[in-house]
Design a protein around this motif. Structure first.
Motif, PDB file in Angstrom:
ATOM      1  N   THR A  85       0.867  -1.121   0.044  1.00 15.90           N
ATOM      2  CA  THR A  85       0.048   0.074   0.189  1.00 15.90           C
ATOM      3  C   THR A  85       0.789   1.484  -0.164  1.00 15.90           C
ATOM      4  O   THR A  85       0.405   2.173  -0.200  1.00 15.90           O
ATOM      5  N   THR A  86       2.247   1.084   0.098  1.00 15.18           N
ATOM      6  CA  THR A  86       3.117   2.275   0.177  1.00 15.18           C
ATOM      7  C   THR A  86       4.058   2.270  -0.972  1.00 15.18           C
ATOM      8  O   THR A  86       4.984   2.980  -1.118  1.00 15.18           O
ATOM      9  N   SER A  87       3.891   1.185  -1.679  1.00 21.85           N
ATOM     10  CA  SER A  87       4.816   1.322  -2.944  1.00 21.85           C
ATOM     11  C   SER A  87       4.066   0.904  -4.268  1.00 21.85           C
ATOM     12  O   SER A  87       3.185   0.241  -3.961  1.00 21.85           O
ATOM     13  N   CYS A  88       4.337   1.817  -5.206  1.00 24.35           N
ATOM     14  CA  CYS A  88       3.377   1.544  -6.356  1.00 24.35           C
ATOM     15  C   CYS A  88       3.755   0.233  -7.011  1.00 24.35           C
ATOM     16  O   CYS A  88       4.811  -0.154  -7.130  1.00 24.35           O
ATOM     17  N   GLY A  89       2.694  -0.197  -7.543  1.00 24.24           N
ATOM     18  CA  GLY A  89       2.538  -1.715  -8.127  1.00 24.24           C
ATOM     19  C   GLY A  89       3.387  -1.959  -9.372  1.00 24.24           C
ATOM     20  O   GLY A  89       3.678  -3.082  -9.988  1.00 24.24           O
ATOM     21  N   VAL A  90       3.671  -0.771 -10.123  1.00 22.09           N
ATOM     22  CA  VAL A  90       4.325  -0.759 -11.359  1.00 22.09           C
ATOM     23  C   VAL A  90       5.703  -0.142 -11.365  1.00 22.09           C
ATOM     24  O   VAL A  90       6.727  -1.191 -11.582  1.00 22.09           O
ATOM     25  N   CYS A  91       5.877   1.085 -10.999  1.00 23.15           N
ATOM     26  CA  CYS A  91       7.275   1.538 -10.960  1.00 23.15           C
ATOM     27  C   CYS A  91       8.087   1.355  -9.710  1.00 23.15           C
ATOM     28  O   CYS A  91       9.008   1.682  -9.602  1.00 23.15           O
ATOM     29  N   HIS A  92       7.246   1.051  -8.632  1.00 24.53           N
ATOM     30  CA  HIS A  92       7.780   0.768  -7.297  1.00 24.53           C
ATOM     31  C   HIS A  92       8.349   1.860  -6.721  1.00 24.53           C
ATOM     32  O   HIS A  92       9.307   1.945  -5.786  1.00 24.53           O
ATOM     33  N   THR A  93       7.902   3.044  -6.855  1.00 24.71           N
ATOM     34  CA  THR A  93       8.112   4.477  -6.304  1.00 24.71           C
ATOM     35  C   THR A  93       7.421   4.406  -4.784  1.00 24.71           C
ATOM     36  O   THR A  93       6.258   3.905  -4.611  1.00 24.71           O
ATOM     37  N   THR A  94       8.248   4.805  -3.732  1.00 20.68           N
ATOM     38  CA  THR A  94       7.679   4.674  -2.284  1.00 20.68           C
ATOM     39  C   THR A  94       7.084   5.874  -2.324  1.00 20.68           C
ATOM     40  O   THR A  94       7.201   7.075  -2.460  1.00 20.68           O
ATOM     41  N   ARG A  95       5.957   5.867  -1.480  1.00 19.28           N
ATOM     42  CA  ARG A  95       4.849   6.949  -1.346  1.00 19.28           C
ATOM     43  C   ARG A  95       5.496   7.728  -0.342  1.00 19.28           C
ATOM     44  O   ARG A  95       5.980   7.463   0.651  1.00 19.28           O
ATOM     45  N   ALA A  96       5.451   9.287  -0.484  1.00 19.91           N
ATOM     46  CA  ALA A  96       5.920  10.027   0.446  1.00 19.91           C
ATOM     47  C   ALA A  96       4.493  10.910   0.858  1.00 19.91           C
ATOM     48  O   ALA A  96       3.486  10.862   0.006  1.00 19.91           O
TER      49      ALA A  96
END
Length: 606
Positions: A85-96
């Motif tokens: 829920t805190t990391s994008c499922g495609v690009c795997h950017t971590t949510r800030a």
């Protein structure tokens, strides 16, 4: 056997397939190599079959160190379940925070996307959404599924299910090359690539893996994760569970761990094309991961040369940390990949240890001594914790190489405790630094700095424990402690040695930034901001010209190394932008500072 299994999965008659197979003049392995080589021909590469190692990637033209062999997006990737829920499922950017544009799937409430582009680009979740919560719950409750040979068992089950679906579709576009603005399409991943990945045949009947396969079928009651023909085969008890186990073993043997710029775990990745490359403890190529990716793009990786390659040379990467002693590398390769390394390095070492050669060749002796430097204490003795219980090995080290083994004592225990504290304090895999409070970052920095001081006092300068100091340099940068950042980065570079790697390039960038920032601070102390007049000549000026030249050289070397590894992706790395700015400021300030230093020296001479 695999060919017949494919036929049963697709509900095709077996006999016509066998007749078609026999009608070819080449066997299956040779035909597959020919088909694979045609895809790689424009890149100067081809696939060949080796009787001992299986398929491998070979050069058809020359490559120089630093050249990119190929760049591609992974076939499939999954981040840790704790970060769904805190990391994008495609690009795997971590949510800030604040999370602008982020959305979490309303149905499963598990998978998040950082943008509408990533949500549209995803090709897996639409089918997996309904079954994913049940699978995650089962894996949390089941000890066998929770942790397997390497990584998270849940991730391997998901990647195995995706591989089986793509193999059953038997369409090239189902496994085709992903598109990316920075990574141009190169060649597709064919279903045959997925089916033909190697695995540990001796583990097919392992009870734990069979239980995991049965749980996967039980969870997938609506046939969303696994292909329908496989469910039919499972209902008739025709070995479908063994097929799932085989695919899980393929994931364990062939998956990669994608890391970000600072070496933090990002995702478990399946890419059978990259897995074609075989292992060597003296690799001539390495994989550089470019993640997290930009929003709307898949994570990509580049395979780059470390050594000159000529036509006919095999492209070899290392599956393990080459800084570890050879017996540790052998144990890791045997447990995870199911083979003992017989590369030139390990072959020479094994012959020397077993006494097949008198004193070993000069090359093998140098290789062994270099390996032993990774486990020496500050006095140059081998630390006994790193030696396995092998009398022949100890005798060879003492008598054959003339090295000495230290006695287990308080110094070794202190070094091990310090290494453990350093590992824990610099662990960013589960909690990124930008999500930490300032006080937590400062506490981690102080704890790891004390542990590093102990390690530098007790272990040798090339001990593999000290490679972890590059993460201490990251914490020092966040705390703006530039002297400690420079010390930690310098110690880590000594531990990395001369062999090029992505982490070494990152450490070079930290070392260069620390030198440039310290130079700026010293200039401000020598001439406060806004003061046009020269300081009192009674104070001792620092050697501004030499310091500037050293900082400029470090920045340039770091930029060159980062561009070698990341290519077009380097434009998105914050360190590259910062180094360019620092280099620009240093060069602009170097001329007047040199004139000021020259005036001071002339006045002193008068």
């Amino acid at each position: 056997r695999l060919w017949g299994l494919r036929c049963r999965l697709l509900s095709e008659p077996l006999l016509p397939t066998i007749l078609v197979r026999w009608s070819h003049s080449l066997d299956v392995d040779q035909r597959m190599c020919v088909e694979s080589s045609s895809r790689f021909a424009p890149l100067g590469l081809e696939v060949k079959q080796d009787p001992e190692k299986g398929r491998g990637l070979y050069c058809t033209r020359a490559f120089a160190p630093g050249d990119a062999l190929f760049c591609r997006a992974a076939f499939a990737s999954v981040c840790r379940a704790s970060a769904w829920t805190t990391s994008c499922g495609v690009c795997h950017t971590t949510r800030a925070e604040p999370a602008v544009g982020w959305t979490v799937c309303r149905k499963c409430k598990l998978i998040a996307f950082c943008s509408a582009e990533c949500a549209q680009l995803d090709r897996w979740h639409a089918r997996e959404c309904k079954a994913l919560p049940r699978l995650a719950q089962v894996c949390r409750q089941d000890d066998i599924c929770r942790e397997q040979n390497r990584g998270n068992g849940l991730l391997q089950l998901i990647l195995a299910a995706r591989s089986l679906r793509a193999s059953a579709d038997d369409e090239a576009e189902a496994c085709g090359t992903r598109t990316s603005q920075t990574c141009a399409p190169t060649f597709p991943c064919l279903p045959s690539d997925l089916r033909e990945m190697c695995y540990l045949e001796g583990s097919l009947s392992e009870p734990g893996l069979l239980e995991a396969a049965h749980l996967l079928f039980a969870v997938d009651c609506e046939q969303l994760l696994l292909p329908a023909p496989l469910h039919s085969q499972y209902a008739e008890d025709k070995g479908a569970a063994a097929e799932v186990v085989r695919c899980i073993l393929q994931m364990q043997c062939n998956n990669f761990t994608a890391v970000d710029y600072y070496g933090k775990f990002v995702a478990e990745v399946c890419d059978p094309v990259t897995a074609l490359m075989n292992h060597s403890c003296a690799p001539n190529a390495a994989v550089a991961w470019h993640c997290p990716a930009q929003p709307g793009e898949h994570i990509c990786h580049t395979v780059r040369c470390l050594e000159p390659l000529n036509p006919g040379d095999e492209v070899l990467i290392s599956y393990v940390d080459t800084g570890q002693p050879w017996w540790s590398r052998q144990a890791a390769l045997q447990s995870v990949h199911g083979f003992s390394c017989a590369c030139l390095v390990c072959h020479d070492i094994q012959r020397s240890v077993s006494g097949c050669s008198d004193n070993g060749s000069s090359a093998s002796t140098a290789t062994i001594r270099s390996s032993l430097q990774r486990i020496e204490n500050a006095s140059g003795q081998i630390m006994p914790y790193a030696l396995r219980d092998d009398a022949g090995l100890r005798r060879f080290i003492c008598e054959g190489l003339g090295a000495s083994i230290a006695h287990a004592g308080p110094e070794q225990e202190a070094a091990l405790r310090a290494a453990e504290v350093l590992m824990e304090a610099t662990d960013f895999d589960h909690r990124p630094t930008f999500l930490m409070e300032r006080a937590e970052v400062q506490q981690r920095f102080e704890t790891s700095a004390r542990a590093a001081q102990t390690l530098r006092r007790l272990v040798g300068p090339q001990h593999y424990f000290l490679k972890r100091l590059y993460r201490l340099a990251v914490l020092a940068e966040l705390c703006e402690d530039w002297p400690e950042c420079e010390r930690a980065a310098a110690a880590a570079l000594d531990a990395f040695g001369a062999r090029r790697s992505v982490q070494r390039a990152c450490t070079m960038a930290l070392h260069a930034k620390a030198a440039a920032r310290m130079l700026q601070l010293r200039r401000r102390e020598w001439q406060p901001e806004g003061q046009d007049s020269m300081p009192d000549l009674g104070c001792q000026p620092f050697d501004d010209e030499d310091a500037t030249g050293c900082a400029v050289a470090r920045c340039r070397e770091a930029l060159v190394e980062l561009n070698v590894w990341h290519g077009a992706f380097a434009a998105h790395i914050p360190d590259v932008l910062e180094l360019n700015e620092l280099l620009h400021n240093l060069l602009n300030a170097s001329a007047p500072s040199a004139v000021r230093c020259q005036c001071v020296l002339l006045d002193e001479l008068d």
